[in-house]
Design an enzyme around this catalytic site. Structure first.
Site: not given
Length: 397
Positions: A72, A202, A293, A297, A385
């Protein structure tokens, strides 16, 4: 039994440590309280940072990951009824994440360990570390057949999770803990349906947070923020209706629904125990820290710990130096706290809190608007990220 390293816990961190030590010619036995089927049955996240992929390559267990994992290059933030893409690949100079389920990582590590004929003890009861503050630590446990067993070793690696025995065996006066418990959870559903998007979504919504993820091109993992009630109170239809309500119109329209394979509610917590070394007992992964979550991580922090720990133990045997062992806790905690900060920030930004109110919602909206229109802010999100670097040289292949 005598070994160099006794690893308590056969989750991905314990198994990865065992694989890395084996590659370095260091003997280790893995001791696990649960059965192998139970360990494999745990549903966990699956967004892997490049550091994690590098470590799996170093351990020689990345073949299926590369064949089946989904690289991704970005994520999408949904708010105000629209989606905005964060191009992590462009913002970080070519870095990306790989979606590959934690269950599959564990399976690959289990199979590699079994194929190499390395010792793993499952269904061990009353596992207890002893004398780790001296030069001759050992671990006792009761085997599946009821016999009492002892493993003498040079080091004990505590990879047994938040509820495990290793951290609990440390005297309270030697341990400092930091914790924040969030007033909500994530209701997660796994379904054999195609993902609504090829990248993670998200969503910040007035009804609460939502996340659209996947395990493969035909299997999806979805979450909605919820109260900490029993998952059985949610029918599949109620879940899909709630998820659809929190997405933008295009995603809501294209969402493919189906029967849930697994449904559960996960509480959210931030937790850190300091230090992570107590003589010859060294904690790794969830035994020492938990993150919500939201930032993906948890597994990645655990593998980073293992990368530091494998290097430190390797240095001990190869160079007769304890510099890496002595620096282990500080190295890990520097990275842990950065990840805790990011996970706390991202959680605070994307979720609805009881105290949020109208003012708080406007602040979230303003920050999200700034985030997606500022290159600097987008870069900071992308850098965290995809994962901060492991400050050790990693071997490839």
């Amino acid at each position: 039994m005598r070994t160099q390293v006794a690893i308590i816990g056969a989750g991905p961190s314990g198994l990865l440590l065992g694989a890395l030590l084996h590659k370095a010619g260091i003997d280790a036995v893995v001791i696990e309280q649960r059965s192998a089927d139970y360990v494999l049955g745990r549903i966990r996240a699956g967004v892997l940072e490049q550091v994690t992929v590098d470590l799996l390559e170093q351990a020689g267990v990345a073949e299926r990951l590369h064949a089946e994992g989904l690289p991704h290059d970005g994520i999408e933030l949904c708010f105000g009824g629209a989606r905005h893409r964060i191009d992590m690949h462009a913002l970080t100079g070519g870095k990306r994440v790989t979606v590959y389920g934690q269950t599959e990582v564990t399976r690959d590590l289990m199979q590699a360990r079994s194929a190499a004929g390395l010792p793993t003890v499952y269904e061990a009861a009353q596992v207890t570390p002893h004398d780790f503050d001296g030069a001759r630590p050992y671990v006792t446990y009761t085997a599946k057949d009821g016999s009492a067993q002892r493993v003498d070793c040079d080091f004990i690696a505590g990879c047994d999770g938040y509820h495990g025995v290793c951290r609990q065996s440390v005297p309270a006066v030697a341990l400092t803990t930091f914790e924040r418990v969030y007033p909500f959870g994530w209701l997660g559903v796994l379904s054999d349906t195609p993902p609504v998007s090829h990248e993670l979504i998200y969503s910040n919504h007035e009804r609460g947070f939502a996340l659209c993820s996947m395990r493969s091109p035909t299997r999806s993992r979805y979450y909605v923020q919820c109260s900490l009630d029993d998952a059985d109170a949610w029918s599949d239809a109620a879940f899909w209706d709630e998820l659809r309500a929190r997405l933008d119109p295009e995603a809501a329209e294209s969402l493919v629904t189906g029967p849930s394979i697994e449904k559960s509610i996960a509480p959210l917590r931030s937790f850190v125990a300091e230090p992570m070394r107590f003589g010859r007992l060294l904690l790794a992964g969830d035994a020492a820290h938990i993150v919500p979550p939201t930032g993906a991580k948890g597994l990645n922090l655990a593998t980073a710990d293992v990368g530091y720990l494998a290097a430190a133990i390797g240095e001990h045997y190869a160079e007769r130096s304890d510099a890496g062992i002595d620096a282990y806790s500080a190295r890990c905690l520097r990275r842990v706290w950065r990840a805790e900060r990011f996970s706390w920030w991202f959680t605070s930004l994307m979720h609805k809190f009881p105290e949020t109110g109208a003012f708080g919602q406007r602040i979230q909206a303003a920050e999200l608007d700034y985030l997606v229109h500022s290159v600097a802010a987008s870069t900071a999100l992308a850098e965290n990220y995809v994962g901060l670097p492991l400050e050790l040289p990693l071997q490839r292949g």
